[in-house]
Design a protein around this motif. Structure first.
Motif, PDB file in Angstrom:
ATOM      1  N   ALA A 183      -0.530   6.166   2.343  1.00  0.00           N
ATOM      2  CA  ALA A 183      -0.864   4.807   1.914  1.00  0.00           C
ATOM      3  C   ALA A 183      -0.089   4.425   0.659  1.00  0.00           C
ATOM      4  CB  ALA A 183      -2.365   4.700   1.651  1.00  0.00           C
ATOM      5  N   ASP A 184       0.042   5.359  -0.255  1.00  0.00           N
ATOM      6  CA  ASP A 184       0.808   5.087  -1.479  1.00  0.00           C
ATOM      7  C   ASP A 184       2.283   4.839  -1.162  1.00  0.00           C
ATOM      8  OD1 ASP A 184      -1.486   5.421  -3.003  1.00  0.00           O
ATOM      9  OD2 ASP A 184      -1.034   7.503  -3.534  1.00  0.00           O
ATOM     10  N   GLN A 203      -7.269  -0.057   1.938  1.00  0.00           N
ATOM     11  CA  GLN A 203      -7.908   0.052   0.629  1.00  0.00           C
ATOM     12  C   GLN A 203      -6.878  -0.023  -0.492  1.00  0.00           C
ATOM     13  OE1 GLN A 203     -10.379   3.527   0.343  1.00  0.00           O
ATOM     14  NE2 GLN A 203     -11.352   2.850  -1.557  1.00  0.00           N
ATOM     15  N   THR A 204      -5.749   0.650  -0.309  1.00  0.00           N
ATOM     16  CA  THR A 204      -4.709   0.676  -1.341  1.00  0.00           C
ATOM     17  C   THR A 204      -4.105  -0.703  -1.566  1.00  0.00           C
ATOM     18  OG1 THR A 204      -4.183   2.984  -0.835  1.00  0.00           O
ATOM     19  CG2 THR A 204      -2.487   1.703  -1.970  1.00  0.00           C
ATOM     20  N   GLN A 235      -3.805  10.181   1.271  1.00  0.00           N
ATOM     21  CA  GLN A 235      -3.598   9.000   0.450  1.00  0.00           C
ATOM     22  C   GLN A 235      -2.120   8.795   0.135  1.00  0.00           C
ATOM     23  OE1 GLN A 235      -5.649   6.551  -0.607  1.00  0.00           O
ATOM     24  NE2 GLN A 235      -3.918   5.576  -1.636  1.00  0.00           N
ATOM     25  N   PRO A 241      -2.788  15.483   0.532  1.00  0.00           N
ATOM     26  CA  PRO A 241      -3.584  14.252   0.437  1.00  0.00           C
ATOM     27  C   PRO A 241      -3.066  13.154   1.345  1.00  0.00           C
ATOM     28  CG  PRO A 241      -2.113  14.440  -1.443  1.00  0.00           C
ATOM     29  CD  PRO A 241      -1.994  15.727  -0.680  1.00  0.00           C
ATOM     30  N   LEU A 249      -6.918   3.982   4.684  1.00  0.00           N
ATOM     31  CA  LEU A 249      -6.476   4.251   3.312  1.00  0.00           C
ATOM     32  C   LEU A 249      -5.460   3.209   2.842  1.00  0.00           C
ATOM     33  CD1 LEU A 249      -6.076   8.132   3.534  1.00  0.00           C
ATOM     34  CD2 LEU A 249      -7.778   6.898   2.168  1.00  0.00           C
ATOM     35  N   THR A 250      -4.604   2.772   3.763  1.00  0.00           N
ATOM     36  CA  THR A 250      -3.608   1.759   3.404  1.00  0.00           C
ATOM     37  C   THR A 250      -4.267   0.412   3.146  1.00  0.00           C
ATOM     38  OG1 THR A 250      -1.949   2.933   4.731  1.00  0.00           O
ATOM     39  CG2 THR A 250      -1.448   0.664   4.116  1.00  0.00           C
ATOM     40  N   PHE A 302      -4.967   7.004   8.096  1.00  0.00           N
ATOM     41  CA  PHE A 302      -3.947   6.410   7.248  1.00  0.00           C
ATOM     42  C   PHE A 302      -4.092   4.889   7.166  1.00  0.00           C
ATOM     43  CE2 PHE A 302      -1.463  10.196   8.924  1.00  0.00           C
ATOM     44  CZ  PHE A 302      -1.611  10.949   7.766  1.00  0.00           C
ATOM     45  N   THR A 341      -7.958  13.260   7.668  1.00  0.00           N
ATOM     46  CA  THR A 341      -7.929  12.222   8.697  1.00  0.00           C
ATOM     47  C   THR A 341      -8.702  12.753   9.906  1.00  0.00           C
ATOM     48  OG1 THR A 341      -5.943  12.922   9.893  1.00  0.00           O
ATOM     49  CG2 THR A 341      -5.608  11.566   7.929  1.00  0.00           C
TER      50      THR A 341
END
Length: 304
Positions: free
Chosen positions: A240-241, A20-21, A237, A235, A17-18, A14, A193
């Motif tokens: 992170a979203d 990158q986001t 992701q 997901p 991904l965070t 996580f 993950t």
């Protein structure tokens, strides 16, 4: 949306991904990983690759959240570069799976330290700067298992429940200084993950053998988790979203808790009851105002 954020456990899952986001949203990311020049050099290099061509900026910081000196150094680095610490995402943690009795006391202590205590150590480094500024956001990556407890992950649940309690108790005190808190509660994530692949197992083999009669139930643990999704995607992701979403919510309007749950773990039901009873109890004690973020003047007399 803040300008900068410190993310712990930023090298994988996580956290990665965070990173990158939020790079895509133009933030300055302070990516906390342990030993980025040594054993995690590959993770550090991957983070730098992600930053190339993005709208944001990335700074890798050597951060063991259990090390007070590391945490102070990370906070000082952010202050030296930006003059403020806008947000922290408490994401670092570790999964433990097995019979609870078979985990040694040292393992249980480590589960508490890695999943809960580190957030407190880091808070003590960043909160003085946030208090002085009269603003800031603390985001905690909690777990549905902090509300709905099951077998075969006792040390992890212990750590996450302590982590969750720390987040909420700190929130009510930090509210008075204009510091917002959001506790994200993911459900089960068995794919996407590495936390299941890298989980810790109990070290007391003799006790593990003593639980042989539960082996069929333990063997059902993994398939049982998969059954929760009933063909739905899970997901990672989405976590992170959710971090990006809550950061963008205007000051004073952020929720204390939010869920990202494709497994229907059920923590949300518990949250509704707990929120009602918390408001009732502290309201009756004349302390209900502590449950709300104080959005007012900072120490300089200016409106934050």
């Amino acid at each position: 949306m803040p300008d900068n954020i410190l993310i712990t456990g930023a090298g994988s899952g996580f956290g990665l991904l965070t990173v990158q986001t939020l790079l895509g949203k133009g933030l300055t990311i302070y990516a906390g990983i342990r030993d980025p020049q040594g054993r995690n050099a590959e993770k550090a290099a991957n983070l730098q690759r992600l930053a190339k061509g993005s709208d944001g900026e990335l700074v890798v910081v050597d951060l063991d959240v259990l090390d007070e000196a590391d945490c102070r150094a990370a906070a000082d680095t952010i202050m030296a570069r930006d003059g403020r610490i806008d947000a922290v995402f408490h994401n670092a943690g570790h999964l433990y799976i097995g019979y609870t009795e078979a985990f040694t006391p040292d393992q249980l202590s480590e589960a508490f330290r890695s999943n809960a205590l580190g957030a407190h150590v880091l808070n003590r480094a960043v909160l003085p700067f946030m208090r002085a500024a009269g603003r800031g956001t603390l985001i905690y990556n909690s777990s549905g298992s902090a509300r709905v407890i099951g077998p075969f992950m006792g040390p992890y649940v212990l750590g996450k429940m302590a982590f969750d309690a720390l987040a909420e108790a700190t929130a009510y005190e930090a509210n008075a200084f204009g510091i917002e808190t959001v506790i994200i509660m993911p459900g089960a994530f068995t794919q996407g993950t590495s936390h299941f692949d890298t989980h810790a197992a109990p070290q007391d083999a003799e006790v593990v053998r003593a639980y042989a009669r539960l082996q069929p139930d333990f063997d059902q643990y993994g398939p049982g988790l998969e059954q929760l999704f009933e063909g739905r995607d899970q997901p990672p992701q989405a976590v992170a979203d959710e971090v990006a979403r809550v950061l963008a919510i205007p000051r004073g309007q952020k929720p204390l808790r939010t869920e990202v749950d494709f497994s229907e773990w059920g923590a949300g039901v518990c949250n509704v009851v707990a929120e009602y009873e918390t408001a009732r109890l502290w309201g009756n004690m004349g302390l209900g105002h502590l449950l709300r973020v104080a959005i007012g003047q900072d120490e300089s007399g200016e409106q934050p």
